[in-house]
Scaffold this active site. Structure first.
Site, PDB file in Angstrom:
ATOM      1  N   GLY A   1      -9.122  19.994  26.117  1.00 55.45           N
ATOM      2  CA  GLY A   1     -10.584  19.952  26.112  1.00 55.45           C
ATOM      3  C   GLY A   1     -11.106  20.030  24.694  1.00 55.45           C
ATOM      4  O   GLY A   1     -11.172  21.116  24.118  1.00 55.45           O
TER       5      GLY A   1
ATOM      6  N   CYS B   1     -10.498  16.917  39.512  1.00 53.07           N
ATOM      7  CA  CYS B   1     -11.359  15.813  39.074  1.00 53.07           C
ATOM      8  C   CYS B   1     -12.766  15.999  39.622  1.00 53.07           C
ATOM      9  O   CYS B   1     -12.946  16.102  40.839  1.00 53.07           O
ATOM     10  CB  CYS B   1     -10.805  14.469  39.529  1.00 53.07           C
ATOM     11  SG  CYS B   1     -11.847  13.105  38.972  1.00 53.07           S
TER      12      CYS B   1
ATOM     13  N   SER C   1      -3.743   9.943  36.390  1.00 46.73           N
ATOM     14  CA  SER C   1      -3.470  10.538  37.703  1.00 46.73           C
ATOM     15  C   SER C   1      -3.200   9.441  38.725  1.00 46.73           C
ATOM     16  O   SER C   1      -4.012   8.534  38.909  1.00 46.73           O
ATOM     17  CB  SER C   1      -4.647  11.397  38.170  1.00 46.73           C
ATOM     18  OG  SER C   1      -4.747  12.549  37.377  1.00 46.73           O
TER      19      SER C   1
ATOM     20  N   ASN D   1      -9.744  20.285  32.989  1.00 49.85           N
ATOM     21  CA  ASN D   1     -10.279  18.959  33.248  1.00 49.85           C
ATOM     22  C   ASN D   1     -11.713  18.918  32.703  1.00 49.85           C
ATOM     23  O   ASN D   1     -12.167  19.868  32.054  1.00 49.85           O
ATOM     24  CB  ASN D   1     -10.235  18.660  34.752  1.00 49.85           C
ATOM     25  CG  ASN D   1     -10.033  17.185  35.042  1.00 49.85           C
ATOM     26  OD1 ASN D   1     -10.722  16.340  34.457  1.00 49.85           O
ATOM     27  ND2 ASN D   1      -9.116  16.858  35.923  1.00 49.85           N
TER      28      ASN D   1
END
Ligand SMILES: Cc1cc2nc3c(=O)[nH]c(=O)nc-3n(C[C@H](O)[C@H](O)[C@H](O)COP(=O)(O)O)c2cc1C
Length: 306
Positions: free
Chosen positions: A243, A130, A48, A192
């Site tokens: 994930g 995040c 990112s 995330n």
């Protein structure tokens, strides 16, 4: 083995196969992203990138825990501007690039999106999820209104498709996905990391300097799978599952839940860059053994059975 087509189209982003790396796991290096592609991924996802260089948190920023890894890097990155030439270089070598980015405000998100879009990124992945930085930086996506506003601002200036990457650290991820859809998202990436922590019994203190961190790896898989499941029911957008994917069986499970592609992060640590080829070969074998002609045939199949 027959020549099944493993190519997928995610909101106009056409990939040779449905695997990508998960943002940030390999740090900022463009040469490592190239190795991801050489390892067989369909596209690569950048760390990112933010509006300005950022050093992140002090060490320790990572700790191995049961079933995965906890990290609290704090979004270290050299700034989006710095990475523009790397994006161009990767694309010049035929590597499709998904540029992941974040901002501290809606204006930041818009500015960075414009820069990365001009740089020629094949897709943008908006990181509103995040868990390891102050709220305004990391978790705008914990709120429906902010998610919609950020997405709409990014869409205004973006030429390539926009993926919005969501957090599992919310009460109802389906509502957030709907907000992203309202804002004009072209796809959703889910998820995330899951917020957690680790304590050292001998030193009697938290291990990470940031105290809390984001859990990734196998321990996250069933949560991520449930998130994809809920999102697929809530929106009419392609979903990229992320994930705890470590092998083809995991990838197939995400597809059966409704994901069109998967991102693989923490598994690279154990399985190396070849994990992408292993996964695509396994998916191909699965499709063939079960009489399916393409990936599309299995996307969301388990939803029909439930
Ligand atoms: C060390 C590390 C750094 C990460 N950095 C980012 C990042 O910069 N941007 C982002 O959207 N996600 C980041 N993530 C989250 C991953 O992209 C992914 O969502 C998460 O690790 C779950 O996938 P996995 O279980 O396959 O690793 C990071 C994860 C790790 C472990």
């Amino acid at each position: 083995m027959s020549q099944l087509s493993l190519s997928v189209d995610i909101a106009g982003l056409r990939l040779r196969n449905p695997t990508m790396n998960a943002a940030g796991v390999l740090g900022i290096s463009a040469s490592l992203l190239k190795r991801v592609y050489e390892g067989g991924a369909g596209a690569v996802v950048t760390k990112s990138l933010g509006p300005a260089p950022r050093s992140g948190h002090f060490n320790p920023t990572m700790v191995i825990v049961e079933g995965g890894v906890l990290n609290a890097m704090g979004l270290p990155n050299p700034g989006a501007e710095y990475f523009v030439s790397a994006i161009k270089a990767l694309r010049a070598e035929g590597v499709p690039v998904v540029a992941s980015f974040f901002g501290a405000s809606i204006e930041d998100f818009r500015d960075v999106a414009e820069l990365l879009s001009e740089a020629g990124a094949d897709a943008l992945e908006v990181n509103v999820s995040c868990p390891n930085v102050q709220e305004e930086l990391g978790m705008l996506g914990a709120d429906c209104l902010n998610t919609e506003k950020v997405t709409a601002a990014v869409k205004e200036v973006s030429k390539p498709p926009v993926f919005v990457k969501l957090s599992p650290n919310v009460t109802d991820i389906a509502e957030i996905a709907k907000a992203a859809e309202m804002g004009g998202a072209d796809a959703i990436t889910a998820v995330n990391t899951l917020k957690g922590m680790a304590i050292d019994a001998d030193f009697k203190r938290p291990i990470l300097t940031n105290v809390t961190g984001g859990l990734s790896g196998p321990a996250l898989k069933s949560v991520a799978l449930r998130c994809v499941w809920d999102i697929v029911q809530a929106v009419d957008l392609p979903v990229v599952g992320c994930g705890g994917v470590a092998n083809w069986r995991d990838a197939v499970e995400f597809m059966l839940a409704g994901a069109s592609a998967v991102e693989v992060g923490t598994a690279i640590r154990e399985r190396g860059f070849g994990v992408y080829k292993e996964i695509t070969t396994g998916i191909e074998g699965y499709l063939e053994a079960n009489g399916f002609g393409s990936i599309k045939d299995i996307v969301g199949l388990a939803q029909e059975a439930a």
